[in-house]
Scaffold this motif. Structure first.
Motif, PDB file in Angstrom:
ATOM      1  N   THR A  51     -47.619  34.199 103.410  1.00 11.14           N
ATOM      2  CA  THR A  51     -48.323  34.455 104.671  1.00 11.14           C
ATOM      3  C   THR A  51     -49.152  35.736 104.617  1.00 11.14           C
ATOM      4  OG1 THR A  51     -46.345  35.560 105.545  1.00 11.14           O
ATOM      5  CG2 THR A  51     -46.610  33.216 106.045  1.00 11.14           C
ATOM      6  N   TYR A 256     -37.592  23.228 108.608  1.00  7.42           N
ATOM      7  CA  TYR A 256     -38.114  24.552 108.956  1.00  7.42           C
ATOM      8  C   TYR A 256     -37.857  24.796 110.438  1.00  7.42           C
ATOM      9  CZ  TYR A 256     -41.041  28.696 109.131  1.00  7.42           C
ATOM     10  OH  TYR A 256     -41.469  29.993 109.281  1.00  7.42           O
ATOM     11  N   ASP A 258     -39.113  27.214 113.549  1.00  5.84           N
ATOM     12  CA  ASP A 258     -40.144  28.130 114.014  1.00  5.84           C
ATOM     13  C   ASP A 258     -39.649  28.846 115.270  1.00  5.84           C
ATOM     14  OD1 ASP A 258     -42.487  29.489 114.589  1.00  5.84           O
ATOM     15  OD2 ASP A 258     -43.364  27.784 115.653  1.00  5.84           O
ATOM     16  N   GLY A 260     -41.079  31.084 117.016  1.00  3.94           N
ATOM     17  CA  GLY A 260     -42.132  31.312 118.000  1.00  3.94           C
ATOM     18  C   GLY A 260     -42.249  30.211 119.033  1.00  3.94           C
ATOM     19  N   ASP A 302     -46.812  27.273 108.429  1.00  4.70           N
ATOM     20  CA  ASP A 302     -47.548  28.505 108.688  1.00  4.70           C
ATOM     21  C   ASP A 302     -47.284  28.945 110.123  1.00  4.70           C
ATOM     22  OD1 ASP A 302     -49.253  30.614 108.958  1.00  4.70           O
ATOM     23  OD2 ASP A 302     -51.101  29.471 108.656  1.00  4.70           O
ATOM     24  N   PRO A 303     -46.489  30.006 110.329  1.00  2.00           N
ATOM     25  CA  PRO A 303     -46.170  30.418 111.697  1.00  2.00           C
ATOM     26  C   PRO A 303     -47.380  30.926 112.479  1.00  2.00           C
ATOM     27  CG  PRO A 303     -45.315  31.995 110.101  1.00  2.00           C
ATOM     28  CD  PRO A 303     -45.795  30.823 109.324  1.00  2.00           C
ATOM     29  N   GLY A 306     -49.359  27.384 113.076  1.00  2.00           N
ATOM     30  CA  GLY A 306     -48.539  26.241 113.461  1.00  2.00           C
ATOM     31  C   GLY A 306     -48.781  25.024 112.593  1.00  2.00           C
TER      32      GLY A 306
END
Length: 325
Positions: A51, A256, A258, A260, A302-303, A306
């Protein structure tokens, strides 16, 4: 492709009062956004996203292909990684590592230049998953054939320990104090003390067949194991107790979480991405299945954007399926 709609949810009246009406009403859509042609079909396994440099590392059997995560254009390659399974990053050391299953080795490379810096031999057989723990600066390989875990000092490459886990280890995760790994042929999670490298517990996953992908919600101490019988098991990482069971797509492999968006993802080889909303630590909405492509069983997330990256073979072409909100 028609996007899949996930309805928003409200967690408690107090939280609802804090949300604007526009935010509360906004739906979340997931659908395939792009497909990248990456050349002739090859073997593949895990992939990983750096990232900090916005680079996607894709295992290709005997090498690792490095892509720009925004465009999919190749930016480099890590060569001579025979039977490569996974990639791990030590951002504090500016180093990357690959687990080379056929060579029983780890390739060490510079994250900035992608230049290979060394090759470390692994005492175990068929290093598969690979994990870096920043809190201890230890690197772990999870060795499928020898049913153990090799532990290295990530800065020097010095072997520290070999940990028997009593079965075939798969994906792993760490919260800094413990390392957790799914043991596929025993239907359990093994918890390892990150300081002493001793096994703390074997936690059975009743109702889970062949757990592979593993994700961690550190804030709520929850582990998410995806299972071959179309199940996602949620385990309390402090007590080892299963607290929830969620139906997901067929042939799952990677998972995964997330934080967020409080969402858990499972990539499924049957051709779907299961998207599960976390209502609270022990309650989860039913999975929504987003169509992807057959064989797209591993993923990276990919945070920031998204987006979910899912490799597979489509019409004899190695293809990256990119799903996004």
């Amino acid at each position: 492709m028609k996007p899949v709609l996930i309805k928003p949810f409200l967690v408690g009246a107090a939280l609802a009062a804090c949300l604007s009406s526009a935010a509360a009403a906004e739906p979340v859509h997931y659908a395939v956004q792009q497909r990248w042609d990456l050349g002739p079909a090859t073997r593949w396994d895990y992939l990983a996203l750096d990232t900090q440099r916005n680079r996607l590392f894709v295992t290709r059997g005997d090498r690792v292909q490095v892509l720009d995560a925004a465009s999919g254009k190749p930016v480099g390659e890590i060569p001579n990684t025979a039977g490569v399974h996974g990639v791990a990053f030590a951002q504090d050391l500016k180093l990357g590592f690959t687990s080379n299953g056929r060579a029983n080795s780890i390739t060490v490379f510079d994250l900035n230049t992608l230049q290979v810096k060394g090759d470390w031999k692994v005492a175990g057989a068929n290093p598969d998953a690979i994990l870096y723990a920043p809190a201890t600066r230890k690197l772990y390989t999870f060795n499928g054939k020898s049913q153990d875990v090799s532990v290295f000092d990530a800065a020097s490459g010095k072997p520290i320990a070999t940990i028997a886990v009593g079965g075939k280890p798969e994906f792993a995760a760490t919260d800094g104090k413990r390392v957790y790994v799914n043991v596929e042929d025993k239907n359990e999670i093994v918890a390892i003390d990150a300081e002493t490298d001793h096994v703390l517990a074997h936690w059975p996953l009743a109702g889970c067949d062949e757990p592979s992908g593993l994700a961690l919600d550190s804030a709520h101490a929850r582990l998410f194991s995806v299972c071959g019988n179309r199940a996602m098991m949620v385990t309390d990482s402090a007590r080892g107790k299963v607290v929830a069971h969620i139906a997901i797509g067929d042939h799952p492999d990677a998972a995964y979480y997330d934080p967020g968006t409080a969402t858990v993802f499972s990539s499924n080889g049957a051709g779907t991405l299961s998207v599960v909303r976390q209502l609270d630590a022990d309650r989860y909405a039913p999975a929504v299945e987003v169509p992807t492509a057959k064989g797209a069983r591993t993923m990276a997330f990919d945070p920031a954007s998204g987006r979910v990256y899912l490799p597979t073979v489509v019409d004899k072409t190695f293809t990256m399926v990119v799903v996004g909100p």
